[in-house]
Write a protein that holds these residues in place. Structure first.
Motif, PDB file in Angstrom:
ATOM      1  N   THR B  42      38.704  13.869  10.030  1.00  0.00           N
ATOM      2  CA  THR B  42      39.621  12.771   9.730  1.00  0.00           C
ATOM      3  C   THR B  42      39.625  12.471   8.240  1.00  0.00           C
ATOM      4  OG1 THR B  42      39.344  11.805  11.913  1.00  0.00           O
ATOM      5  CG2 THR B  42      40.094  10.335  10.171  1.00  0.00           C
ATOM      6  N   GLN B  81      45.372   8.675  15.114  1.00  0.00           N
ATOM      7  CA  GLN B  81      44.749   8.913  16.410  1.00  0.00           C
ATOM      8  C   GLN B  81      45.150   7.851  17.440  1.00  0.00           C
ATOM      9  OE1 GLN B  81      40.583   9.648  16.186  1.00  0.00           O
ATOM     10  NE2 GLN B  81      40.350   9.893  18.378  1.00  0.00           N
ATOM     11  N   ASP B 161      46.196  13.464  13.546  1.00  0.00           N
ATOM     12  CA  ASP B 161      44.779  13.206  13.813  1.00  0.00           C
ATOM     13  C   ASP B 161      44.564  13.055  15.315  1.00  0.00           C
ATOM     14  OD1 ASP B 161      42.135  12.669  13.685  1.00  0.00           O
ATOM     15  OD2 ASP B 161      42.299  10.840  12.489  1.00  0.00           O
TER      16      ASP B 161
END
Ligand SMILES: Nc1ncnc2c1ncn2[C@@H]1O[C@H](COP(=O)(O)OP(=O)(O)OP(=O)(O)O)[C@@H](O)[C@H]1O
Ligand SMILES: [Mg+2]
Lengths: 286, 244
Positions: B42, B81, B161
């Motif tokens: 990340t 995410q 992500d």
């Protein structure tokens, strides 16, 4: 098979008599300590009839006091809205050295008695105060003036907006702000289009509480005011003066206006809590 | 050409999240960043997107230095995410955001914006959902809104992500194929972070395997399986199921 005769009871629920007794006790307590005084204020205010009431609240000094209270709130509330937003924003979204000190400082006005805050102002800005001579030379007067009232009110009501917003902004994090930036928003656009809308109801709630306190503040304001009729008397101070002069009907008449203000605040506050409870910081719910 | 990451280091206090990472992603390539939790995937993606400033190293795209270009000017379509959709805006407003915040001179007419939003909704199979709020969507739908929002700005690259991280296995598999088809159509340079090696191997042109802030190996899925460069890569790809 026989059915169990005893009725099922939720473990967290007490039996009916206990429940009723507790509820009654609660209601009686509220009635005695909250409702009775409120009713008394309105009853006393109207004791000599509506005409006397009207005369009392439209009297010259009473109007001046109302005007002053509105003026002070109109300056203090926007200031504390802006600074509360800025403080909450920096505390919630950034890490920096001295952050915990700042958080403690934000709470300071809540932990200091308002009268003490007023006295500190006198100590700083008064004629014999540390900054008094300097301000005197510049021709600025703080103590016994509207400036002093505003400063004292700003100090006392500072935490309301900031405190409301900090937990809310912390909980929301910076994900949406980062998304806005990566989509091409400027810092300004990010703030107006993402950050602010996300806390709007919490912000409104904080402003409401801030305003209620700004209009009702007595202690700090009392110390710096000097009680000059028609000039530096806010509504709460005016009520006190009238009361001390045994002018009860007038005192209660002005007090009833303040009480009305409080009731309006309460209704708005409940409406916000009911409608947007999950968008208002948990610290202030219930 | 394309995206060049050179000797990037990113530290958080004393933790080095990314250590001297170099990686080149070709134009139109689909690159997966694969690695266990905490390996720095990340962080590296955020550095590329401009959300994190590296202590050392440089970034360039098409020969233009990006290292100090702020996030808002990078035109990197970032999909977070947990989606990070604007929860107070409708789906259509979310997708239009990147177009609405353009500087005055470059702003599109309202009608044109609406047309683009409509086209994206169709393409993402989100027809008729434009007026809903993110909270009224399923996880898979939110994912596609996030993707549509990122595509609306006509990005130079797509940064994903763990795009399927929060979805169940069935939806994951469907979306996976769909994402690959989307990529083949748009030919966007793409980096996708994942810790699911099956996903990385099935989807990406090349895979970069990360461990403790470093890239252990970069290669086509076949190469990685047939010639793992280290014991770590062999083990990480060898376990099936989740490789954490
Ligand atoms: N904002 C931060 N502050 C401090 N440390 C951080 C921060 N962000 C990441 N780290 C640390 O950097 C390292 C790499 O984190 P990163 O989030 O890049 O890992 P990841 O590979 O994406 O893991 P995951 O698969 O769990 O998402 C971790 O040790 C993490 O604790
Ligand atoms: Mg991660």
């Amino acid at each position: 098979m026989t059915k169990p005769t005893r009725k099922f009871r939720y473990p967290t629920k007490d039996s009916a008599p206990v429940r009723i007794a507790l509820t009654l006790a609660g209601v009686a307590y509220i009635a005695l300590f909250l409702l009775t005084p409120l009713i008394a204020v309105f009853a006393e205010a109207l004791r000599n009839g509506a005409a006397a009431f009207l005369a009392a609240v439209t009297e010259k000094d009473a109007l001046a006091a109302m005007w002053l209270t509105l003026t002070v709130a109109a300056i203090a509330v926007p200031l504390n809205t802006i600074f509360g937003l800025a403080a909450a924003w920096s505390v919630a979204k950034f890490d920096f050295w001295g952050k915990s000190v700042l958080i403690t400082l934000i709470d300071l006005p809540f932990s200091v008695s308002p009268v003490i805050s007023g006295l500190v102002y006198v100590l700083l800005f008064g004629a014999q105060g540390y900054l008094g001579p300097l301000l005197d030379e510049l021709g600025i007067k703080v103590i016994f003036t509207v400036t002093g009232l505003v400063l004292a009110t700003v100090f006392v009501t500072f935490p309301f907006v900031a405190r409301e917003l900090i937990p809310l902004m912390q909980e929301q994090g910076v994900a949406e702000e980062e998304a806005a930036l990566s989509l091409g928003a400027s810092g300004w656009q990010m703030f107006w289009r993402v950050t602010l809308p996300n806390v709007r109801w919490g912000l409104l709630y904080g402003i409401l509480l801030c305003n209620a306190r700004a209009m009702g503040e007595f202690g700090a304001v009392s110390v710096v005011s000097g009680h000059i009729r028609g000039l530096t008397n806010t509504m709460p101070l005016h009520v006190e003066i009238l009361y001390n002069e045994y002018n009860f009907a007038a005192a209660f008449a002005v007090a009833s206006i303040l009480a009305l203000l409080a009731l309006v605040t309460l209704v708005l506050k409940s409406a916000l809590e009911w409608r947007y409870g999950d968008e208002i910081a948990a610290a202030h719910r219930h | 050409m394309a995206l060049k990451i050179e000797r990037i280091t990113k530290r958080f206090g004393t933790v080095s999240a990314v250590r001297e990472v170099s990686l080149t992603v070709e134009k139109g390539e689909f690159m997966a960043l694969l690695g266990p939790s905490g390996s720095g995937k990340t962080t590296l993606l955020r550095v590329v997107g401009g959300l994190e400033l590296p202590e050392e190293g440089t970034l360039s795209f098409d020969g233009h230095d990006l290292t100090h270009v702020p996030a808002r000017e990078r035109r990197a379509g970032f999909v977070f995410q947990h989606y990070a959709l604007f929860k107070h805006m409708t789906v259509a407003q979310n997708i239009a955001f990147g177009l609405d915040v353009r500087p005055m001179g470059k702003r599109l007419a309202r009608r044109e914006v609406n047309q683009r939003v409509e086209a994206l909704l169709n393409r993402m199979q989100l027809e008729g959902l434009g007026k809903r709020y993110p909270s009224q969507l399923s996880g898979g739908q939110r994912q596609r809104v996030a993707l549509a929002r990122a595509l609306a700005i006509e990005p130079l690259m797509l940064l994903l992500d763990e795009p399927f991280g929060a979805l169940d296995a069935k939806v994951r598999k469907d979306l996976r194929q769909w994402l690959r088809a989307l990529h083949d159509e748009t030919k966007l340079t793409t980096i996708m972070v994942t810790h699911d090696q099956e996903e990385a191997l099935a989807l990406a042109d090349r895979v970069a395997v990360m461990n403790e802030g470093r890239i252990e190996q970069v290669g086509r899925p076949r190469e990685l399986i047939e010639k793992p460069a280290s014991a770590f890569v062999r083990e990480f790809l060898g376990t099936d199921g989740e490789g954490i």
